[in-house]
Scaffold this active site. Sequence first.
Site, PDB file in Angstrom:
ATOM      1  N   HIS A  91       0.856  -1.187   0.000  1.00  0.00           N
ATOM      2  CA  HIS A  91       0.000   0.000   0.000  1.00  0.00           C
ATOM      3  C   HIS A  91       0.886   1.228   0.000  1.00  0.00           C
ATOM      4  O   HIS A  91       1.900   1.272   0.690  1.00  0.00           O
ATOM      5  CB  HIS A  91      -0.914   0.017   1.232  1.00  0.00           C
ATOM      6  CG  HIS A  91      -2.085   0.948   1.077  1.00  0.00           C
ATOM      7  ND1 HIS A  91      -3.220   0.598   0.393  1.00  0.00           N
ATOM      8  CD2 HIS A  91      -2.288   2.213   1.501  1.00  0.00           C
ATOM      9  CE1 HIS A  91      -4.078   1.608   0.405  1.00  0.00           C
ATOM     10  NE2 HIS A  91      -3.532   2.606   1.072  1.00  0.00           N
ATOM     11  N   ASP A 169     -13.502   3.222   7.687  1.00  0.00           N
ATOM     12  CA  ASP A 169     -12.495   3.971   6.923  1.00  0.00           C
ATOM     13  C   ASP A 169     -13.125   4.655   5.720  1.00  0.00           C
ATOM     14  O   ASP A 169     -12.772   5.791   5.410  1.00  0.00           O
ATOM     15  CB  ASP A 169     -11.341   3.067   6.476  1.00  0.00           C
ATOM     16  CG  ASP A 169     -10.321   3.863   5.672  1.00  0.00           C
ATOM     17  OD1 ASP A 169      -9.824   4.872   6.210  1.00  0.00           O
ATOM     18  OD2 ASP A 169     -10.047   3.523   4.509  1.00  0.00           O
ATOM     19  N   ARG A 176     -12.456  13.111   5.741  1.00  0.00           N
ATOM     20  CA  ARG A 176     -11.134  13.761   5.826  1.00  0.00           C
ATOM     21  C   ARG A 176     -10.831  14.533   4.554  1.00  0.00           C
ATOM     22  O   ARG A 176     -10.241  15.610   4.586  1.00  0.00           O
ATOM     23  CB  ARG A 176     -10.038  12.697   6.048  1.00  0.00           C
ATOM     24  CG  ARG A 176     -10.031  12.135   7.450  1.00  0.00           C
ATOM     25  CD  ARG A 176      -9.173  10.874   7.528  1.00  0.00           C
ATOM     26  NE  ARG A 176      -7.825  11.079   7.101  1.00  0.00           N
ATOM     27  CZ  ARG A 176      -7.075  10.154   6.469  1.00  0.00           C
ATOM     28  NH1 ARG A 176      -7.568   8.962   6.209  1.00  0.00           N
ATOM     29  NH2 ARG A 176      -5.844  10.423   6.117  1.00  0.00           N
ATOM     30  N   SER A 191      -5.992   4.493   8.703  1.00  0.00           N
ATOM     31  CA  SER A 191      -6.754   4.300   7.467  1.00  0.00           C
ATOM     32  C   SER A 191      -6.117   3.189   6.622  1.00  0.00           C
ATOM     33  O   SER A 191      -6.792   2.242   6.187  1.00  0.00           O
ATOM     34  CB  SER A 191      -6.784   5.627   6.688  1.00  0.00           C
ATOM     35  OG  SER A 191      -7.163   5.426   5.359  1.00  0.00           O
ATOM     36  N   LYS A 195      -7.717  -1.130   6.499  1.00  0.00           N
ATOM     37  CA  LYS A 195      -8.094  -1.810   5.243  1.00  0.00           C
ATOM     38  C   LYS A 195      -7.209  -3.024   4.996  1.00  0.00           C
ATOM     39  O   LYS A 195      -7.657  -4.089   4.606  1.00  0.00           O
ATOM     40  CB  LYS A 195      -7.870  -0.869   4.047  1.00  0.00           C
ATOM     41  CG  LYS A 195      -8.927   0.144   3.809  1.00  0.00           C
ATOM     42  CD  LYS A 195      -8.753   0.815   2.457  1.00  0.00           C
ATOM     43  CE  LYS A 195      -7.604   1.794   2.382  1.00  0.00           C
ATOM     44  NZ  LYS A 195      -7.799   3.094   2.964  1.00  0.00           N
TER      45      LYS A 195
HETATM   46  N1  URA Z   1      -4.052   5.822   1.764  1.00  0.00           N
HETATM   47  C1  URA Z   1      -5.066   5.453   2.585  1.00  0.00           C
HETATM   48  O1  URA Z   1      -5.650   4.391   2.416  1.00  0.00           O
HETATM   49  N2  URA Z   1      -5.420   6.279   3.564  1.00  0.00           N
HETATM   50  C2  URA Z   1      -4.814   7.459   3.796  1.00  0.00           C
HETATM   51  O2  URA Z   1      -5.177   8.151   4.733  1.00  0.00           O
HETATM   52  C3  URA Z   1      -3.754   7.835   2.947  1.00  0.00           C
HETATM   53  C4  URA Z   1      -3.392   6.990   1.929  1.00  0.00           C
END
Ligand code: URA
Length: 431
Positions: A91, A169, A176, A191, A195
Amino acid sequence: MSESFDAPTLIIAKRDGHRLPDAGIDWLIEAYTAGRVAEEQMSALLMAIYLRGMDAAETVRWTAAMIDSGERFDFSGLRRDGAPLTTVDKHSTGGVGDKITLPLVAVVAACGAAVPSASGRGLGHTGGTLDKLESIAGFDVTISGARLAEQLSTVGAAVFAAGQLAPADAKLYALRDITGTVDSLPLIASSVMSKKLAEGTQGLVLDVKVGTGAFMKDLDDARELAARMIALGTAHGVPTRALLTDMSTPLGCTVGNAIEVAESLDVLAGGGPADVVDLTVRLAAEMLALAGIDGIDPAQTLRDGTAMDRFTAMVAAQGGDLGVPLPMGACTETLTADRGGIMGDIDAMAVAQAAWRLGAGRAKPGERVQHGAGVRIHRRPGEPVAAGQTLFTLYTDTAERLAPALAELDGGFGVADTPPVPRPLIIEASP
Ligand code: URA
């Protein structure tokens, strides 16, 4: 769950710099996900967190509550041809021109691991993998757990919307995005990790971006973000490592949606910009190490077409049709060099804002993005430039978006007599 908490008390506690109680965090995330805490209240709390922060233990609890807000997949029994199949994912904390997920999932699948990649839409100035993939005709980012397991065992890769994974999220991410609270270290860490831990990956590589186009502008902040996310992964039994990579200049030569898919296809066909290829290969190597797969050169899968085969299989499995031409904005404008010399640094944030103004990102939650909007960079930092040569091409479906986008690029690059100081793409790996 006890209802002995209320939102105003928690907002005031955080506003005044106090730690949120564990049970209060559990209550808040559950009540917000269920719609019993108003968006205005959560907005105020997010701003208080943005200004006051959350300590490591609060972030752990906040993340756990977000995971508990939805389903959690378990791929420990995944098999292919009777043999166990290991899942691993990566990620990124968000970048400009960051299309790496597209070639990367295919490369890692071609090397024998399975990649269940729950991804996001555009956030702040950064692009979203789902928005990019949806520019492929028919591509469906929604997928059930059962279909996902099937796709992982046959194709080896899936990129999908989190859906019922950490639904807290999804709500917080959208809030946000419109409340100026994106670039908060604990909110980014929770966040990303909620996930990724809910999606059931058995190993995780984080690409923590640093620079003008990243949420973390400063190396020490990026190190702290990486350390927090690694600690969260470890606490949940998921081996996690991080690379800190440069995001001062856009990745590759394209920023937008379909235009980035096209560049990803170039990479999968064995070409494409060197930085995109290098980062894809390096992240793949980290992922394969976590998956316990050795003796395979990920770069070879780009040369021999096996990564491309995985990508086309993934797109087909998710309803996409690569035979339909990718959309490209009907209105274009070019920006040319007013002198000759050498291309200097290109500010990632300036290009991101230009792409956003062209319609590649959202101004309001839920808004449709323009899949054909974006920016092509013709001269990368350090490349020679002739006077009058095209430096950037802008694409949009809305002609009146061109002038504001051009204005964003103003001051975001320069042509000089000497080359810019080279910057390493991969700054460091987590210890
Ligand atoms: N990627 C995400 O999933 N969340 C964030 O807050 C920033 C990048």
